[in-house]
Scaffold this motif. Structure first.
Motif, PDB file in Angstrom:
ATOM      1  N   ARG A 137      -1.246  -4.327   3.357  1.00  0.00           N
ATOM      2  CA  ARG A 137      -0.853  -4.253   5.159  1.00  0.00           C
ATOM      3  C   ARG A 137      -0.867  -2.991   5.330  1.00  0.00           C
TER       4      ARG A 137
ATOM      5  N   ASP B 166      -2.371  -9.982   4.911  1.00  0.00           N
ATOM      6  CA  ASP B 166      -1.096  -8.818   6.016  1.00  0.00           C
ATOM      7  C   ASP B 166       0.439  -8.870   5.630  1.00  0.00           C
TER       8      ASP B 166
ATOM      9  N   ARG C  34      -3.113  -4.310  11.712  1.00  0.00           N
ATOM     10  CA  ARG C  34      -1.760  -4.908  11.229  1.00  0.00           C
ATOM     11  C   ARG C  34      -2.780  -6.419  12.355  1.00  0.00           C
TER      12      ARG C  34
END
Length: 207
Positions: free
Chosen positions: A147, A173, A154
């Motif tokens: 991430r 993610d 993000r």
């Protein structure tokens, strides 16, 4: 959003076939190639590679390791076996799921897992299984994309996740490093690349 399951991920990689090598080759034009080679060269003893795929890592193993390669996709595992046959690698292919490793407790010295944690339907269970099969003084070697540290990064990763998930079962993610640590590991970050989105990690069982 419904979660993937292991059979769904296996179907994706069965369809992808040799296309995975093309994806891997694109990454290997970046610093990821160096990270992969340096990480896998750290493997010792009895080694399990989880999600071995078509065997992109096989050429990087040092002499003397005894390698078991596990994957859910039979087509990929057959390709890895063909590749292993061209190399001086002591090789055992195993069809299986990272969340239910068909190995005994404390049975391997090194687990290798590269660019696969993002595809596990149950990452916490998979990392716990990796911890279970490691010997007390063993090591797990991970190469993962992680991430982004930035808010903007993000946002971008969340936006592309539906596409990568549909194509590859990939969740870019995910907060992978804390998930590995939470399975009972002490984390050592060995290298970073592509703005910190790719990490190579040595994880050792927490005592």
């Amino acid at each position: 959003m419904a979660s993937d399951d292991t059979s769904d991920v296996a179907r994706k990689y069965q369809r992808l076939g040799g296309g995975y090598d093309k994806v891997s080759a694109l990454l290997d034009r970046t610093a990821v190639s160096r990270m992969r080679a340096q990480l896998v060269a750290r493997a010792t003893g009895d080694v399990l590679e989880v999600a071995v795929g078509t065997g992109a890592n096989l050429r990087h193993y040092p002499p003397g390791v005894r390698l078991t390669g596990l994957d859910v996709a039979a087509k990929a595992l057959r390709a890895a076996s063909r590749r292993a046959g061209t190399l001086a690698v002591e090789w055992t292919p195993v069809s299986g799921d990272a969340a239910r490793l068909p190995l005994a407790d404390a049975s391997v010295d090194t687990v290798v897992c590269t660019l696969a944690g993002c595809t596990f339907p149950s990452p916490d269970r998979a990392f716990a299984e990796i911890r279970r099969v490691l010997r007390p003084h063993g090591q797990a070697l991970f190469l993962e994309h992680v991430r982004s540290a930035s808010v903007a990064g993000r946002v971008v990763l969340r936006a592309v996740t539906p596409l990568t998930r549909a194509a590859l079962g990939c969740h870019p993610d995910r907060d992978t490093v804390p998930a590995i640590a939470g399975a009972g590991f002490t984390i050592e970050v060995l290298d970073r690349a592509v703005g910190g989105l790719f990490l190579s990690i040595r994880a050792t069982p927490t005592t």
